[in-house]
Write an enzyme that holds these catalytic residues in place. Structure first.
Site, PDB file in Angstrom:
ATOM      1  N   TYR B  99      -1.516  -7.718   9.524  1.00 48.53           N
ATOM      2  CA  TYR B  99      -1.303  -6.608   8.584  1.00 48.53           C
ATOM      3  C   TYR B  99      -0.474  -5.490   9.215  1.00 48.53           C
ATOM      4  O   TYR B  99      -0.351  -4.415   8.631  1.00 48.53           O
ATOM      5  CB  TYR B  99      -2.649  -6.053   8.122  1.00 48.53           C
ATOM      6  CG  TYR B  99      -3.441  -6.995   7.229  1.00 48.53           C
ATOM      7  CD1 TYR B  99      -2.959  -7.349   5.965  1.00 48.53           C
ATOM      8  CD2 TYR B  99      -4.662  -7.526   7.639  1.00 48.53           C
ATOM      9  CE1 TYR B  99      -3.671  -8.202   5.146  1.00 48.53           C
ATOM     10  CE2 TYR B  99      -5.389  -8.384   6.813  1.00 48.53           C
ATOM     11  CZ  TYR B  99      -4.892  -8.713   5.567  1.00 48.53           C
ATOM     12  OH  TYR B  99      -5.600  -9.561   4.754  1.00 48.53           O
ATOM     13  N   TYR B 476      -4.716  -7.755  -2.239  1.00 52.49           N
ATOM     14  CA  TYR B 476      -5.693  -6.669  -2.049  1.00 52.49           C
ATOM     15  C   TYR B 476      -5.351  -5.814  -0.847  1.00 52.49           C
ATOM     16  O   TYR B 476      -5.879  -4.705  -0.689  1.00 52.49           O
ATOM     17  CB  TYR B 476      -7.112  -7.235  -1.917  1.00 52.49           C
ATOM     18  CG  TYR B 476      -7.576  -7.593  -0.517  1.00 52.49           C
ATOM     19  CD1 TYR B 476      -7.181  -8.777   0.099  1.00 52.49           C
ATOM     20  CD2 TYR B 476      -8.418  -6.743   0.205  1.00 52.49           C
ATOM     21  CE1 TYR B 476      -7.593  -9.104   1.377  1.00 52.49           C
ATOM     22  CE2 TYR B 476      -8.841  -7.059   1.493  1.00 52.49           C
ATOM     23  CZ  TYR B 476      -8.427  -8.238   2.080  1.00 52.49           C
ATOM     24  OH  TYR B 476      -8.832  -8.554   3.355  1.00 52.49           O
ATOM     25  N   ARG B 477      -4.426  -6.303   0.010  1.00 55.55           N
ATOM     26  CA  ARG B 477      -4.137  -5.658   1.286  1.00 55.55           C
ATOM     27  C   ARG B 477      -2.872  -6.323   1.820  1.00 55.55           C
ATOM     28  O   ARG B 477      -2.647  -7.509   1.537  1.00 55.55           O
ATOM     29  CB  ARG B 477      -5.325  -5.941   2.209  1.00 55.55           C
ATOM     30  CG  ARG B 477      -5.316  -5.364   3.594  1.00 55.55           C
ATOM     31  CD  ARG B 477      -6.585  -5.854   4.292  1.00 55.55           C
ATOM     32  NE  ARG B 477      -6.723  -5.373   5.633  1.00 55.55           N
ATOM     33  CZ  ARG B 477      -7.648  -5.819   6.494  1.00 55.55           C
ATOM     34  NH1 ARG B 477      -8.500  -6.765   6.124  1.00 55.55           N
ATOM     35  NH2 ARG B 477      -7.727  -5.329   7.699  1.00 55.55           N
TER      36      ARG B 477
END
Lengths: 75, 520
Positions: B99, B476-477
């Site tokens: 991420y 979602y991310r």
């Protein structure tokens, strides 16, 4: 302390086949430290805040002088 | 002595900040934190430039890093940032692999590293709550519980030992126990705002309140959510609910042979999850995710491009891996576990598919063993084997939200596999099952040392977002390289409201510009 660093961080990948076996390879401590600070391909980097210079030097020395575990495959 | 900061010492500058202003800001930071805690040299910055995203690390290179340990220091830091227009990117433990890791969304931001701010402020064994600082790792909290013989369990993501609850929860990460929806189990937060004020959410603003970690909402607007996946404040304390250790823990697996079985898996298990018969965030892992935990792809295939289906069939047959592999667990007294075990095994038998595997059958074998650890919140990094599947250090999580219906999973699975194959990449995936939703977690793995493959991975990820978006699906991310594209999927009104809040709370835009696509 070096043994704890090894046990709680490094060994979770380096004794489970996720990362390569490091023990018994006479890896130079400086080389180990460089890889830890920069990361290498699949391996993440560890900043000074997670592992200070003294702790890193100690665990690198320990790994460098370690013997190959019995039953381990040759690297 | 650290060398005085001069224009020449900076490899990167924050956007729109002159070298002279940046040098003045660094000097001010050093006055607050001490010279040893504000660093601009290559050696100290190198660890923060290690990224797995499919674009140059130069796009995410920090200009400096500083270590703070006190709320007052952070208050003073934001004042300096406002004076000089210096943006800061805050990390807690900084283990956001896939991420963006510890690197800022855009080059030149100063990293505010809170790893040293790592006190466990309170664990209340009776109420099963804790209050911790950002630098606390799951390992540290686990050690504390063991050392004090407190019968509470954690819920952690797969990077467990080296990650931490605050950072993970702020990005709304998940775990695998009945407390696996981490933000849902968070209670009470302390935040330093861009103007230097300290906000405590929920009951935390009430002087002498004893209820900060037990009642989430407080009074009036509930604010905790606006500080997750955002850049409206710097979280300096967080409360969590912890799960009481059950008398009996029974992890199990169910193996399914065919790709299409994903439909029936959902239809069979959804009612059990919604009713709480299966209480934890169970997972449905596909063949390659399962295989990656125990071996590199090269054991069966050393070609480039996507792994051929014939190879996957060989892996399934020789390694005893299913097309889909369910991991779930039961918790409670012996009697409770026995009752629910019968309900589950009856449901699986009635469906006519799936082979149930108990812990006794699995023994000490992986990946069962590491799954059993994660489902009781224990430390293991076994799942980092995913990064060895193709190797080369490239990984981005493509994680669309899915409703727990077989028809939708079949469509998402087919679509993802097709797009990944177009770029020569593999569908390495698992569904993490909430009550009614599932996080469809796809690891976009590629060799980052191969520039051509990296370019393909980047293009592939953008297409995944676009094509899923066309069908009403969104992640979602997401990693720092795709935050704007992902924000667009949620529509212009949402982006405008995000920006309105940003301008109100952080008018100079000093806090993590670009996080979730939010800037002034």
């Amino acid at each position: 302390p070096a043994a704890i660093t090894w046990q709680k961080t490094c060994s979770r990948c380096h004794t489970t086949g996720v990362g390569p076996e490091l023990r018994g390879r006479d890896l130079p401590p400086d080389y180990i430290a460089t890889i830890v600070r920069s990361g290498f391909l699949a391996m993440p980097a560890f900043p000074h805040s997670a592992l200070d210079d003294a702790s890193l030097a100690a665990v690198a020395k320990m790994v460098s002088q370690s013997k190959a575990p019995s039953g381990a495959k040759n690297p | 002595m650290t060398e005085p900061a001069t224009a020449q010492t900076f490899a990167v500058l924050p956007e729109g900040v002159s070298a002279a202003d940046f040098a003045a800001a660094i000097a001010a930071f050093r006055t607050i934190l001490g010279a040893a805690n504000v660093l601009t040299d290559a050696e100290h910055l190198a660890p923060y430039t290690k990224v797995m995203v499919a674009e140059s690390e130069d796009l995410h290179r920090p200009s400096a890093v500083m270590y703070a340990t006190k709320v007052e220091e952070i208050q003073a830091i934001v004042n300096v940032c406002n004076d000089y227009g210096v943006p800061i990117w805050t990390i807690s433990t900084g283990r956001n692999f896939g991420y963006g890791s510890a690197a800022p969304q855009s080059a030149g931001q100063v990293i505010l590293d809170l790893k040293h701010m790592n006190r466990i402020l309170e664990v209340d064994a009776d109420l099963a709550t804790c209050l911790i600082e950002p630098g606390v790792t799951y390992q540290q909290l686990k050690d504390y519980l063991v050392e004090h013989d407190i019968p509470l369990w954690l819920s952690c993501p797969a990077p467990s030992a080296i990650a931490g609850p605050v950072g993970n929860t702020l990005d709304r990460g998940v775990g695998y126990t009945p407390y696996g929806e981490h933000f849902m189990m968070q209670c009470g937060m302390e935040v330093v705002l861009a103007n230097g004020e300290v906000l405590r959410t929920g009951m935390g603003g009430v002087p002498n309140s004893s209820a900060w970690q037990v009642f989430k909402w407080g009074y009036g607007p509930y604010l905790d959510g606006i500080f997750t996946q955002s850049n409206y404040g710097i979280c300096t304390k967080m409360g969590l609910w912890l799960m009481p250790r059950p008398p009996v823990y029974k992890p199990f697996s169910i193996r399914y042979e065919n790709d299409d079985d994903i439909h029936d898996i959902i239809e069979t298990l959804r009612p059990l999850r919604i009713a709480g018969i299966i209480p934890n965030a169970m997972v449905f892992a596909n063949v390659m995710w399962e295989a990656a935990a125990i071996m590199p792809r090269s054991k069966y295939y050393d070609g480039t491009g996507s792994t051929p289906d014939s190879v996957l069939e060989e892996i399934k047959a020789k390694e005893g891996i299913g097309a889909w592999n369910v991991y779930a667990a039961l918790y409670g007294t012996k009697e409770q576990v026995a009752v629910n075990w019968k309900i589950i095994t009856d449901a699986v038998a009635a469906s006519g598919k799936g082979r149930v595997i108990t812990e006794e059958e699995a023994g000490e074998t992986e990946p069962f063993k590491y799954r059993a650890k994660l489902m009781r919140g224990e430390m293991t990094l076994q799942e980092f084997g995913l990064y060895r599947w193709r190797g080369g250090g490239g990984s981005m999580w493509f994680a669309p939200v899915t409703v727990a219906k077989g028809s939708e999973t079949v469509e998402q699975t087919r679509l993802a596999k097709e797009i990944l194959a177009e770029y020569g990449l593999d569908y390495v995936a698992e569904y993490i099952v909430g009550m009614r939703d599932m996080h469809h977690i796809i690891d976009v793995l590629y060799d980052r040392s191969d520039p051509d493959e990296m370019a393909r991975a980047h293009e592939c990820f953008a297409k995944l977002l676009t094509e899923f978006g066309k069908r009403g699906y969104a992640v979602y991310r997401v990693n720092t390289a795709f935050m704007d594209q992902s924000a667009d999927l949620y529509g212009p009104v949402k982006r405008a409201v995000d920006r309105t809040l940003k301008r109100a709370l952080d008018p100079k835009g000093i806090l993590a510009p670009g996080k979730s696509g939010i800037r002034i």
